[in-house]
Write an enzyme that holds these catalytic residues in place. Structure first.
Site, PDB file in Angstrom:
ATOM      1  N   ARG A 189      61.943 -41.984 -57.533  1.00  0.00           N
ATOM      2  CA  ARG A 189      61.581 -42.949 -58.593  1.00  0.00           C
ATOM      3  C   ARG A 189      61.785 -42.472 -60.208  1.00  0.00           C
ATOM      4  O   ARG A 189      60.935 -41.408 -60.419  1.00  0.00           O
ATOM      5  CB  ARG A 189      60.028 -43.432 -58.451  1.00  0.00           C
ATOM      6  CG  ARG A 189      59.490 -44.344 -59.203  1.00  0.00           C
ATOM      7  CD  ARG A 189      58.142 -44.818 -59.255  1.00  0.00           C
ATOM      8  NE  ARG A 189      57.334 -45.508 -60.452  1.00  0.00           N
ATOM      9  CZ  ARG A 189      56.394 -45.136 -61.282  1.00  0.00           C
ATOM     10  NH1 ARG A 189      55.605 -44.258 -60.579  1.00  0.00           N
ATOM     11  NH2 ARG A 189      56.129 -46.033 -61.981  1.00  0.00           N
TER      12      ARG A 189
ATOM     13  N   HIS B 140      50.010 -54.497 -62.460  1.00  0.00           N
ATOM     14  CA  HIS B 140      50.273 -53.435 -61.644  1.00  0.00           C
ATOM     15  C   HIS B 140      49.086 -52.122 -62.406  1.00  0.00           C
ATOM     16  O   HIS B 140      49.497 -51.846 -63.548  1.00  0.00           O
ATOM     17  CB  HIS B 140      51.447 -53.008 -61.809  1.00  0.00           C
ATOM     18  CG  HIS B 140      51.622 -51.467 -61.032  1.00  0.00           C
ATOM     19  ND1 HIS B 140      52.263 -51.226 -59.779  1.00  0.00           N
ATOM     20  CD2 HIS B 140      51.224 -50.136 -61.357  1.00  0.00           C
ATOM     21  CE1 HIS B 140      52.095 -49.952 -59.534  1.00  0.00           C
ATOM     22  NE2 HIS B 140      51.450 -49.258 -60.161  1.00  0.00           N
ATOM     23  N   ILE B 141      47.994 -52.275 -61.804  1.00  0.00           N
ATOM     24  CA  ILE B 141      46.933 -51.305 -62.612  1.00  0.00           C
ATOM     25  C   ILE B 141      46.508 -50.196 -61.822  1.00  0.00           C
ATOM     26  O   ILE B 141      45.732 -50.260 -60.835  1.00  0.00           O
ATOM     27  CB  ILE B 141      45.371 -52.367 -62.921  1.00  0.00           C
ATOM     28  CG1 ILE B 141      45.809 -53.933 -63.079  1.00  0.00           C
ATOM     29  CG2 ILE B 141      44.702 -51.662 -63.894  1.00  0.00           C
ATOM     30  CD1 ILE B 141      46.358 -53.950 -64.666  1.00  0.00           C
ATOM     31  N   GLY B 142      47.192 -48.974 -62.371  1.00  0.00           N
ATOM     32  CA  GLY B 142      46.865 -47.968 -61.877  1.00  0.00           C
ATOM     33  C   GLY B 142      46.579 -46.698 -62.804  1.00  0.00           C
ATOM     34  O   GLY B 142      46.100 -47.223 -63.948  1.00  0.00           O
ATOM     35  N   SER B 143      46.947 -45.507 -62.706  1.00  0.00           N
ATOM     36  CA  SER B 143      46.963 -44.691 -63.917  1.00  0.00           C
ATOM     37  C   SER B 143      47.497 -45.167 -65.014  1.00  0.00           C
ATOM     38  O   SER B 143      47.087 -45.027 -66.035  1.00  0.00           O
ATOM     39  CB  SER B 143      47.303 -43.272 -63.469  1.00  0.00           C
ATOM     40  OG  SER B 143      46.419 -42.823 -62.309  1.00  0.00           O
TER      41      SER B 143
ATOM     42  N   LYS C  30      53.996 -38.929 -54.226  1.00  0.00           N
ATOM     43  CA  LYS C  30      53.680 -39.516 -53.184  1.00  0.00           C
ATOM     44  C   LYS C  30      55.162 -39.367 -52.529  1.00  0.00           C
ATOM     45  O   LYS C  30      56.270 -39.758 -53.075  1.00  0.00           O
ATOM     46  CB  LYS C  30      53.562 -41.096 -53.137  1.00  0.00           C
ATOM     47  CG  LYS C  30      52.084 -41.225 -53.953  1.00  0.00           C
ATOM     48  CD  LYS C  30      52.027 -42.742 -54.209  1.00  0.00           C
ATOM     49  CE  LYS C  30      50.865 -42.746 -55.265  1.00  0.00           C
ATOM     50  NZ  LYS C  30      50.546 -44.183 -55.508  1.00  0.00           N
TER      51      LYS C  30
ATOM     52  N   ASP D 228      62.517 -47.618 -62.724  1.00  0.00           N
ATOM     53  CA  ASP D 228      61.184 -48.826 -63.080  1.00  0.00           C
ATOM     54  C   ASP D 228      61.747 -49.467 -64.048  1.00  0.00           C
ATOM     55  O   ASP D 228      61.401 -50.986 -63.866  1.00  0.00           O
ATOM     56  CB  ASP D 228      60.207 -47.954 -63.725  1.00  0.00           C
ATOM     57  CG  ASP D 228      58.971 -47.637 -62.712  1.00  0.00           C
ATOM     58  OD1 ASP D 228      59.143 -47.689 -61.353  1.00  0.00           O
ATOM     59  OD2 ASP D 228      57.899 -47.631 -63.048  1.00  0.00           O
TER      60      ASP D 228
ATOM     61  N   ASN E  48      57.983 -40.632 -55.132  1.00  0.00           N
ATOM     62  CA  ASN E  48      57.337 -41.265 -56.357  1.00  0.00           C
ATOM     63  C   ASN E  48      56.541 -40.535 -57.021  1.00  0.00           C
ATOM     64  O   ASN E  48      55.454 -39.993 -56.651  1.00  0.00           O
ATOM     65  CB  ASN E  48      56.660 -42.376 -55.733  1.00  0.00           C
ATOM     66  CG  ASN E  48      55.824 -43.392 -56.726  1.00  0.00           C
ATOM     67  OD1 ASN E  48      55.791 -42.957 -57.923  1.00  0.00           O
ATOM     68  ND2 ASN E  48      55.015 -44.325 -56.372  1.00  0.00           N
TER      69      ASN E  48
HETATM   70  N1  ADP Z   1      37.816 -48.063 -55.434  1.00  0.00           N
HETATM   71  C1  ADP Z   1      38.216 -48.039 -56.592  1.00  0.00           C
HETATM   72  N2  ADP Z   1      38.128 -48.706 -57.660  1.00  0.00           N
HETATM   73  C2  ADP Z   1      38.274 -48.269 -58.769  1.00  0.00           C
HETATM   74  N3  ADP Z   1      39.784 -47.560 -59.157  1.00  0.00           N
HETATM   75  C3  ADP Z   1      40.023 -46.839 -58.058  1.00  0.00           C
HETATM   76  C4  ADP Z   1      39.364 -47.221 -56.828  1.00  0.00           C
HETATM   77  N4  ADP Z   1      40.320 -46.171 -55.807  1.00  0.00           N
HETATM   78  C5  ADP Z   1      41.231 -45.474 -56.616  1.00  0.00           C
HETATM   79  N5  ADP Z   1      41.204 -46.080 -58.037  1.00  0.00           N
HETATM   80  C6  ADP Z   1      41.830 -45.471 -59.134  1.00  0.00           C
HETATM   81  O1  ADP Z   1      43.427 -45.918 -58.798  1.00  0.00           O
HETATM   82  C7  ADP Z   1      43.963 -45.186 -59.754  1.00  0.00           C
HETATM   83  C8  ADP Z   1      45.429 -44.599 -59.135  1.00  0.00           C
HETATM   84  O2  ADP Z   1      46.012 -45.561 -59.074  1.00  0.00           O
HETATM   85  P1  ADP Z   1      47.664 -45.423 -58.489  1.00  0.00           P
HETATM   86  O3  ADP Z   1      48.245 -46.913 -58.696  1.00  0.00           O
HETATM   87  O4  ADP Z   1      47.991 -44.817 -57.104  1.00  0.00           O
HETATM   88  O5  ADP Z   1      48.126 -44.458 -59.721  1.00  0.00           O
HETATM   89  P2  ADP Z   1      49.495 -43.907 -60.021  1.00  0.00           P
HETATM   90  O6  ADP Z   1      50.578 -44.304 -59.098  1.00  0.00           O
HETATM   91  O7  ADP Z   1      49.824 -44.167 -61.196  1.00  0.00           O
HETATM   92  O8  ADP Z   1      49.304 -42.106 -59.928  1.00  0.00           O
HETATM   93  C9  ADP Z   1      43.278 -43.866 -60.436  1.00  0.00           C
HETATM   94  O9  ADP Z   1      42.578 -44.190 -61.689  1.00  0.00           O
HETATM   95  C10 ADP Z   1      42.020 -44.002 -59.270  1.00  0.00           C
HETATM   96  O10 ADP Z   1      40.736 -43.662 -60.013  1.00  0.00           O
HETATM   97  C1  UVW Z   2      55.251 -46.429 -65.583  1.00  0.00           C
HETATM   98  C2  UVW Z   2      54.019 -45.821 -65.358  1.00  0.00           C
HETATM   99  O1  UVW Z   2      53.156 -45.854 -66.109  1.00  0.00           O
HETATM  100  O2  UVW Z   2      53.987 -45.066 -64.023  1.00  0.00           O
HETATM  101  P1  UVW Z   2      52.668 -44.716 -63.422  1.00  0.00           P
HETATM  102  O3  UVW Z   2      51.598 -45.628 -63.386  1.00  0.00           O
HETATM  103  O4  UVW Z   2      52.970 -44.162 -61.949  1.00  0.00           O
HETATM  104  O5  UVW Z   2      52.274 -43.586 -64.221  1.00  0.00           O
HETATM  105 MG    MG Z   3      52.022 -45.514 -59.721  1.00  0.00          MG
END
Ligand code: ADP
Ligand code: UVW
Ligand code: MG
EC number: 2.7.2.1
Length: 420
Positions: free
Chosen positions: A96, A212-215, A16, A152, A9
């Protein structure tokens, strides 16, 4: 030795890689990830059934393909894995791929499909380029191993026409494939399956609003088990802001930001064509542009270090709630659950609390204690709804955390739905 699946991924800030025993369901034997690719220090996390390691990397891995190469080298020299399997036992590799263009399901990579994906690479140069580089390396170095691309965008092939169409000249739109595709679909497929099972409902009767709240961050409206709208668009830039992405802005902003915005950026190469505007809005905006950090755990705190940290948090909550309200209307108020997922959604109690509070008029009600406790280990779904044990629980939409797992979803899908 067992037969092994490797799932890769390549996200925007992390790579990952998980090795599974080829069983149904697949059983993870080793999980390794490099995170912080966009914001050093980079960390390596590493877990097997018997051990867990986390270390800061001394060398800097500049790109996702570098991180993948490094992970593979580390995994193959791991004593736990060496006892379980070697690279010769890997039967296929799941990759992915964020943008799958018109592909509506996973495909096996061969010369033709690889070439087709190369042709649409410019629609998501920042994501597809590194992922295809990883595939190219795998095909070159492991010629006997099958590569399967999971997209995706495929989960969103059910978007109604009026949702996926932009209000532009349709001849140009068709010729250049300009429409809403939507992303994070591998994650949404995992979440739909896990949440439907948790609720005891068939997927085709399940309505969800999922974040889905990540980067990278997006929201999806799922009606009767199908995506009917999502916040990302032609590319993963649209919708919510993220670690380095602006999210929605007035498209005219590009013409006013800098005079060089439309020219090719210095980061552009023979293979990857990106404009300065694309680079600014994808890589220099979001939390990074607002606060200097891409680490949301420094932003989602009770006492933020600067006003801009506070502002970044408020902006995210505001934009998420905009989509939740929109999708609540599209689902006619029939929502089984509001689901938080992704690195931030799963880990930030403060964000979940702020979003749920802002959306409380829609009936979402969070148990503060459950929320601060967060996701339960080893369970994909955790219920945060208040009055969890009362008789009224059926009447209320649930508020859930789902610990999404894109690598598992790819392996699971391959085992169950592909001829391998
Ligand atoms: N305890 C936390 N509180 C808030 N944000 C967090 C915490 N731990 C990790 N994060 C945030 O989660 C994000 C990464 O999410 P992830 O879904 O693994 O990202 P990606 O798959 O897009 O690389 C980073 O912005 C990181 O700072
Ligand atoms: C689609 C996408 O933004 O993926 P990621 O959050 O892993 O960067
Ligand atoms: Mg991701």
């Amino acid at each position: 030795m067992p037969r092994i699946i490797l799932s890769v991924n390549a996200g925007s800030s992390s790579v990952k890689a998980t090795f599974y025993k080829l069983e149904n369901p697949p059983v993870a034997v080793l999980d390794a990830q490099v995170s912080g690719i966009t914001s050093p220090p980079q960390t390596l996390k590493y877990s097997t059934a018997t051990s867990k390691k986390k270390e800061q990397l001394k060398e800097s891995l500049g790109t996702p393909p570098d991180a993948f190469k490094y992970l593979l080298r580390r995994c193959l020299t791991d004593s736990d894995l060496a006892q379980l399997a070697g690279m010769d036992d890997v039967v296929f590799i799941c990759h992915r791929i964020v943008h799958g263009g018109d592909y509506t399901q996973a495909i096996e990579i061969n010369d033709e499909t690889y070439h087709n994906l190369k042709k649409i690479e410019d629609l998501a140069p920042l994501h597809n380029f590194p992922a295809l580089e990883i595939i190219r390396k795998c095909r070159q170095e492991l010629p006997n191993v099958k590569n399967i691309a999971h997209f995706d965008s495929a989960f969103h092939h059910t978007l109604p026409k009026h949702v996926r169409t932009y209000a532009i000249d349709q001849e140009v739109a068709t010729r250049n494939k300009l429409r809403k595709y939507g992303f994070h679909g591998i994650s949404y497929a995992f979440i739909l399956r896990s949440v439907a099972e948790f609720l005891g409902k068939p997927q085709q009767d399940t309505n969800l609003i999922v974040m889905h709240i990540g980067s990278g961050a997006s929201v999806c409206a799922i009606k009767a088990g199908k995506s009917i709208d999502t916040s990302m668009g032609l590319t993963p830039l649209a919708g919510l802001p993220g670690a380095t992405r602006s999210g929605d802005v007035d498209p005219s902003l590009v013409f006013h930001y800098t005079s060089e915005a439309s020219s090719l950026s210095p980061a552009s190469t023979k293979e990857m064509h990106i404009s300065t505007a694309e680079e600014i809005l994808n890589k220099k905006s979001g939390w990074k542009g607002l606060t200097g950090t891409t680490d949301f755990s420094q932003i989602a705190v009770d006492n933020p270090p600067t006003e801009n940290h506070r502002l970044a948090f408020d902006i995210l909550v505001d934009r998420i709630c905009g989509f939740v309200g929109n999708y609540f209307v599209k689902l006619r108020g029939r929502v089984d659950a509001l689901v938080f997922a992704g690195g931030i959604g799963e880990k930030s109690a403060l964000l979940r609390q702020a979003v749920t509070q802002e959306c409380s008029s829609l009936g979402f009600d969070l148990d503060a204690q459950r929320n601060s406790h967060g996701a339960e280990d080893d369970k994909p779904v955790t219920d945060l709804t208040r009055d969890y044990s009362s008789d009224k629980k059926e009447a209320k939409p649930r508020v859930l955390i789902c610990q999404t797992d894109e690598q598992f979803q790819m392996a699971y899908h391959s085992v169950n739905h592909m001829k391998i």
